[in-house]
Design a protein around this motif. Structure first.
Motif, PDB file in Angstrom:
ATOM      1  N   MET A  94       3.127 -28.927 -37.552  1.00  0.00           N
ATOM      2  CA  MET A  94       4.497 -28.523 -37.321  1.00  0.00           C
ATOM      3  C   MET A  94       4.871 -28.655 -36.180  1.00  0.00           C
ATOM      4  SD  MET A  94       4.927 -29.566 -40.500  1.00  0.00           S
ATOM      5  CE  MET A  94       6.852 -29.860 -39.652  1.00  0.00           C
ATOM      6  N   ARG A  95       3.691 -27.868 -35.179  1.00  0.00           N
ATOM      7  CA  ARG A  95       3.608 -27.678 -33.997  1.00  0.00           C
ATOM      8  C   ARG A  95       3.704 -29.287 -33.145  1.00  0.00           C
ATOM      9  NH1 ARG A  95       0.218 -26.677 -29.468  1.00  0.00           N
ATOM     10  NH2 ARG A  95      -1.062 -25.901 -31.046  1.00  0.00           N
ATOM     11  N   TYR A  96       2.827 -30.251 -33.792  1.00  0.00           N
ATOM     12  CA  TYR A  96       2.364 -31.185 -33.299  1.00  0.00           C
ATOM     13  C   TYR A  96       3.771 -31.936 -33.648  1.00  0.00           C
ATOM     14  CZ  TYR A  96      -2.485 -30.260 -31.986  1.00  0.00           C
ATOM     15  OH  TYR A  96      -3.903 -29.516 -31.380  1.00  0.00           O
ATOM     16  N   VAL A  97       4.316 -31.686 -34.498  1.00  0.00           N
ATOM     17  CA  VAL A  97       5.540 -32.769 -35.087  1.00  0.00           C
ATOM     18  C   VAL A  97       6.877 -32.052 -33.906  1.00  0.00           C
ATOM     19  CG1 VAL A  97       6.804 -33.474 -36.935  1.00  0.00           C
ATOM     20  CG2 VAL A  97       4.609 -33.313 -37.134  1.00  0.00           C
ATOM     21  N   THR A 147      20.041 -33.426 -19.967  1.00  0.00           N
ATOM     22  CA  THR A 147      19.851 -31.826 -20.235  1.00  0.00           C
ATOM     23  C   THR A 147      18.444 -31.352 -21.116  1.00  0.00           C
ATOM     24  OG1 THR A 147      20.346 -31.958 -23.150  1.00  0.00           O
ATOM     25  CG2 THR A 147      22.247 -32.211 -21.479  1.00  0.00           C
ATOM     26  N   VAL A 148      17.644 -32.366 -22.067  1.00  0.00           N
ATOM     27  CA  VAL A 148      16.436 -31.756 -22.391  1.00  0.00           C
ATOM     28  C   VAL A 148      15.879 -31.518 -21.549  1.00  0.00           C
ATOM     29  CG1 VAL A 148      14.767 -32.179 -23.795  1.00  0.00           C
ATOM     30  CG2 VAL A 148      17.062 -32.151 -24.692  1.00  0.00           C
ATOM     31  N   LYS A 149      15.762 -32.689 -19.913  1.00  0.00           N
ATOM     32  CA  LYS A 149      15.026 -32.928 -18.774  1.00  0.00           C
ATOM     33  C   LYS A 149      15.326 -32.033 -18.202  1.00  0.00           C
ATOM     34  CE  LYS A 149      12.062 -35.603 -16.343  1.00  0.00           C
ATOM     35  NZ  LYS A 149      10.904 -35.494 -16.245  1.00  0.00           N
ATOM     36  N   LYS A 150      16.417 -31.397 -17.632  1.00  0.00           N
ATOM     37  CA  LYS A 150      16.230 -30.175 -17.087  1.00  0.00           C
ATOM     38  C   LYS A 150      15.771 -29.050 -17.908  1.00  0.00           C
ATOM     39  CE  LYS A 150      20.728 -32.703 -15.414  1.00  0.00           C
ATOM     40  NZ  LYS A 150      22.363 -32.310 -15.710  1.00  0.00           N
ATOM     41  N   ARG A 151      15.469 -29.103 -18.907  1.00  0.00           N
ATOM     42  CA  ARG A 151      15.537 -27.641 -19.692  1.00  0.00           C
ATOM     43  C   ARG A 151      14.154 -27.834 -19.415  1.00  0.00           C
ATOM     44  NH1 ARG A 151      16.431 -25.247 -25.828  1.00  0.00           N
ATOM     45  NH2 ARG A 151      15.555 -23.814 -25.582  1.00  0.00           N
ATOM     46  N   PHE A 152      13.163 -28.645 -19.771  1.00  0.00           N
ATOM     47  CA  PHE A 152      11.661 -28.690 -19.346  1.00  0.00           C
ATOM     48  C   PHE A 152      11.444 -30.431 -18.177  1.00  0.00           C
ATOM     49  CE2 PHE A 152      12.834 -27.414 -23.949  1.00  0.00           C
ATOM     50  CZ  PHE A 152      12.271 -26.536 -23.787  1.00  0.00           C
ATOM     51  N   PRO A 153      11.651 -30.023 -17.224  1.00  0.00           N
ATOM     52  CA  PRO A 153      11.553 -31.214 -16.302  1.00  0.00           C
ATOM     53  C   PRO A 153       9.835 -31.645 -16.289  1.00  0.00           C
ATOM     54  CG  PRO A 153      11.622 -28.806 -15.489  1.00  0.00           C
ATOM     55  CD  PRO A 153      11.750 -28.307 -16.383  1.00  0.00           C
ATOM     56  N   ALA A 159       6.320 -23.261 -22.755  1.00  0.00           N
ATOM     57  CA  ALA A 159       7.203 -22.698 -24.173  1.00  0.00           C
ATOM     58  C   ALA A 159       6.646 -22.146 -25.063  1.00  0.00           C
ATOM     59  CB  ALA A 159       8.338 -24.042 -24.377  1.00  0.00           C
ATOM     60  N   GLY A 160       5.634 -22.718 -25.453  1.00  0.00           N
ATOM     61  CA  GLY A 160       5.014 -22.956 -26.680  1.00  0.00           C
ATOM     62  C   GLY A 160       4.692 -24.165 -27.571  1.00  0.00           C
ATOM     63  N   PHE A 161       4.240 -24.940 -26.956  1.00  0.00           N
ATOM     64  CA  PHE A 161       4.725 -26.512 -28.155  1.00  0.00           C
ATOM     65  C   PHE A 161       3.440 -26.690 -27.654  1.00  0.00           C
ATOM     66  CE2 PHE A 161       9.114 -26.038 -27.812  1.00  0.00           C
ATOM     67  CZ  PHE A 161       9.425 -26.296 -28.953  1.00  0.00           C
ATOM     68  N   LEU A 186      10.079 -33.231 -29.604  1.00  0.00           N
ATOM     69  CA  LEU A 186      10.075 -32.843 -27.723  1.00  0.00           C
ATOM     70  C   LEU A 186      10.396 -34.032 -26.811  1.00  0.00           C
ATOM     71  CD1 LEU A 186      11.501 -30.628 -25.846  1.00  0.00           C
ATOM     72  CD2 LEU A 186       9.368 -29.493 -26.046  1.00  0.00           C
ATOM     73  N   ILE A 187       8.924 -34.492 -26.757  1.00  0.00           N
ATOM     74  CA  ILE A 187       8.800 -35.526 -25.492  1.00  0.00           C
ATOM     75  C   ILE A 187       9.331 -36.908 -25.961  1.00  0.00           C
ATOM     76  CG2 ILE A 187       6.580 -37.253 -24.865  1.00  0.00           C
ATOM     77  CD1 ILE A 187       4.726 -35.465 -25.834  1.00  0.00           C
TER      78      ILE A 187
END
Length: 642
Positions: free
Chosen positions: A130-133, A147-153, A161-163, A138-139
């Motif tokens: 489930m982490r890989y999923v 917005t996601v790009k600004k959060r995980f540049p 973040a643990g992903f 996320l990618i």
């Protein structure tokens, strides 16, 4: 997150349901349109003040002409059609993108159910899958959502973040050096390998569960790929440019065309002078708001008020995934009997005082309130369908047949049985409409008599003989029955038409196997069948076979038959005759006497002795035999009487 107002419009009552929504600011049309509306109003009033206070009379006349020109041609822009069609495409695309959002809930349920075990390794496998999923999702969102790009540049933020682990990041960096294509699918490959390993270790008990998990992983990958496709393939730029130019050019033209001109000039449609163009501002508000809706929804992964809250989606999916595969794995409440255990199902569920007004009865059909009086509920008796007039005419066509002993068919017009059973008892079942057998037999035998009388006088020519030979070869190849209507002779048009009618009657007689003509006569007419016979299909009367051979001139050279239908052999089998031999052989059929040139059936028909008409059906078959090279064609006519 999309601004929701569903709870405020759940009940439409009062003066207006949407009035309460007009005073909201977030996600409203006012928030989108007010900058453009302010600029438009400012430019409009600049031109208005210049016309009123800065221009001389000649310049005012020129300004008025330009204003009338702009007003006329601005109405030719199909703004409503172009803008409406564009917005409909954008809204449809916006909803389809929402449906393409990947949700890992189903996959988490399959993993939790299929990968068994309470030990650390089983738990590690479930959580890692489930982490890989979630890492794949996320990618994908990092690639399409600002917005996601600004959060995980960077990937370092993803690791933090643990992903992702540091070792997995090294694999990604190594793959970046080999290819620049998106590698959002790489974590799903790892997840599939873990599922395969779990099957080998026996933690997944059957291959079907493996297939189910792999199919769900592939479906999740397809949704992520669909989001990338929406980001890659946009609405064609030319259409967006056309809509934008149409809207802005229209309102640029209205800056001049919607000016209030001097009423003293008596210009058409300019009889009133106002300072505030109310309807022009409303038109700008609506059309520009329509365009702003399209601009806001064309990419729902941005930062607008109605865009998808994908950052919330990332957090939610990871938490729910771990909750399903770890916290709730193999856990369920205690199995106890429900409160409706004894009565199987509840007769009625309770209502609160507030919901009592919404109690409804089960829906009924539209005819539930229709009542039929008892006096009209009885079925009507079945009426016998009247026979056509053809039977009456056929019965009157040969009255001698009924007088000489043929069986009659008792046809009851209404309220009776149309026929009787073999035992003479009337049947209660109605009989369907049938053509008359007796009329067919009478016309058949009458035509046979006329055919045999005329045929000896016909002399076929050489062309007819040649055509007969060709016809014979075709019939021998097909081995099919040739009806009397297909005789190849020098026939007149009347004879050809009559032969075609006979072929139709032959076919109709075979189709009427369910019509019994063995009913005892209702009048004082004796039956031609011998007494003591049983009317059944298994034990029927003898069959008479009549065979005649003709030479090319049409003369009968052989005739074999039994003496009479009533004296037929009791076994029901036809008489055996010598087989015809080829021309040149020693044994040939001898010429029949002249008085045997006509079948007994035809003799009876021509002489008025019609004893066998009511109980015997005549079926004539013409068979051409011989090789045709010697010019001799043998025609056999078989008359079968039952």
């Amino acid at each position: 997150m999309t601004v929701t107002y569903t709870s405020q419009v759940a009940t439409c009552s009062g003066l207006g349901c949407f009035w309460k929504l007009l005073f909201r600011w977030k996600g409203s049309i006012y928030k989108l349109v007010w900058p453009e509306l302010l600029v438009y109003s400012l430019i409009y009033y600049i031109f208005n003040f210049v016309y009123r206070f800065s221009l001389n009379e000649d310049q005012k006349r020129l300004f008025e002409k330009v204003s009338v020109f702009c007003q006329y041609f601005s109405d030719l822009i199909p703004l409503s059609f172009v803008l409406g069609f564009y917005v409909s495409i954008v809204v449809q695309r916006w909803w389809e993108q929402y449906l393409s959002l990947p949700w890992p809930d189903s996959l988490a349920l399959f993993v939790s159910t299929s990968i068994h075990g309470q030990d650390e390794r089983s738990r590690l496998m479930r959580r890692t899958v489930m982490r890989y999923v979630n890492l794949t999702e996320l990618i994908t969102l990092i690639m399409i959502s600002p917005t996601v790009k600004k959060r995980f540049p960077t990937l370092d933020h993803v690791v933090e973040a643990g992903f992702m682990t540091s070792n997995e990041k090294k694999i990604f960096d190594a793959l970046d050096e080999k290819t620049s294509h998106p590698k959002y699918w790489m974590p799903l490959v790892w997840a599939g390998s873990i599922v395969t390993r779990a099957r080998k270790e026996g933690r997944i008990r059957d291959d079907f569960a493996v297939k189910t998990i792999i199919d769900e992983i592939n479906r999740f990958r397809g949704l992520c790929g669909g989001l990338l496709s929406y980001d890659w393939i946009s609405i064609p730029l030319v259409y967006t440019q056309v809509v934008t130019l149409a809207v802005y050019s229209f309102f640029l033209a209205t800056i001049m065309g919607r000016q209030f001109l001097d009423p003293k000039q008596k210009i058409d449609k300019h009889h009133i002078d106002f300072y505030v163009p109310v309807f022009t501002l409303l038109q700008f508000f609506f059309y520009m708001g329509w365009l702003k809706v399209a601009e806001s929804l064309v990419n729902p992964f941005g930062e607008d008020d109605d865009d998808f809250e994908v950052n919330w989606l990332v957090d939610r999916n990871l938490q729910v995934s771990y909750l399903i595969v770890d916290e709730m794995h193999s856990e369920h409440p205690e199995l106890i009997q429900d409160m409706y255990w004894d009565e199987v199902f509840p007769q009625e569920l309770p209502y609160t005082i507030a919901s009592e007004a919404f109690r409804r009865e089960p829906p009924q059909g539209s005819t539930a309130n229709i009542e039929v009086p008892e006096t009209e509920q009885e079925f009507l008796p079945l009426l016998e369908e009247e026979e056509d007039e053809g039977i009456d005419e056929s019965m009157s066509a040969f009255p001698g047949d009924l007088e000489n002993g043929s069986r009659a068919i008792d046809i009851k017009k209404k309220g009776g049985s149309p026929r009787s059973s073999s035992s003479g008892i009337a049947s209660s079942q109605p009989m369907p409409r049938k053509p008359s057998v007796l009329s067919m037999l009478w016309n058949r035998m009458k035509s046979d008599s006329q055919d045999n009388v005329r045929r000896p006088n016909i002399r076929p020519n050489a062309s007819t003989t040649s055509f007969r030979q060709k016809r014979h070869r075709g019939l021998m190849r097909s081995a099919s029955r040739v009806s009397s209507a297909s005789h190849v002779t020098s026939q007149s048009p009347e004879m050809i038409a009559r032969n075609q009618t006979l072929a139709t009657q032959d076919s109709a007689i075979f189709r009427m196997s369910d019509l019994s003509i063995n009913t005892p006569a209702t009048d004082d007419v004796s039956s031609p069948r011998p007494k003591g016979r049983h009317n059944s299909y298994d034990d029927d009367e003898p069959i008479l076979i009549k065979i005649k051979r003709r030479d090319p001139d049409g003369n009968v050279i052989m005739s074999r038959s039994s003496d009479d239908f009533d004296n037929a052999h009791e076994s029901g089998r036809g008489h055996l005759f010598q087989k015809q031999k080829k021309p040149g052989s020693k044994q040939m059929f001898t010429e029949a006497p002249a008085n045997e040139a006509m079948s007994p059936v035809i003799k009876d028909a021509t002489s008025g002795d019609n004893k066998s008409l009511g109980s015997n059906a005549s079926i004539r078959t013409s068979i051409f035999q011989g090789d045709g090279d010697d010019g001799v064609i043998a025609e056999e006519e078989t008359v079968v009487g039952t």
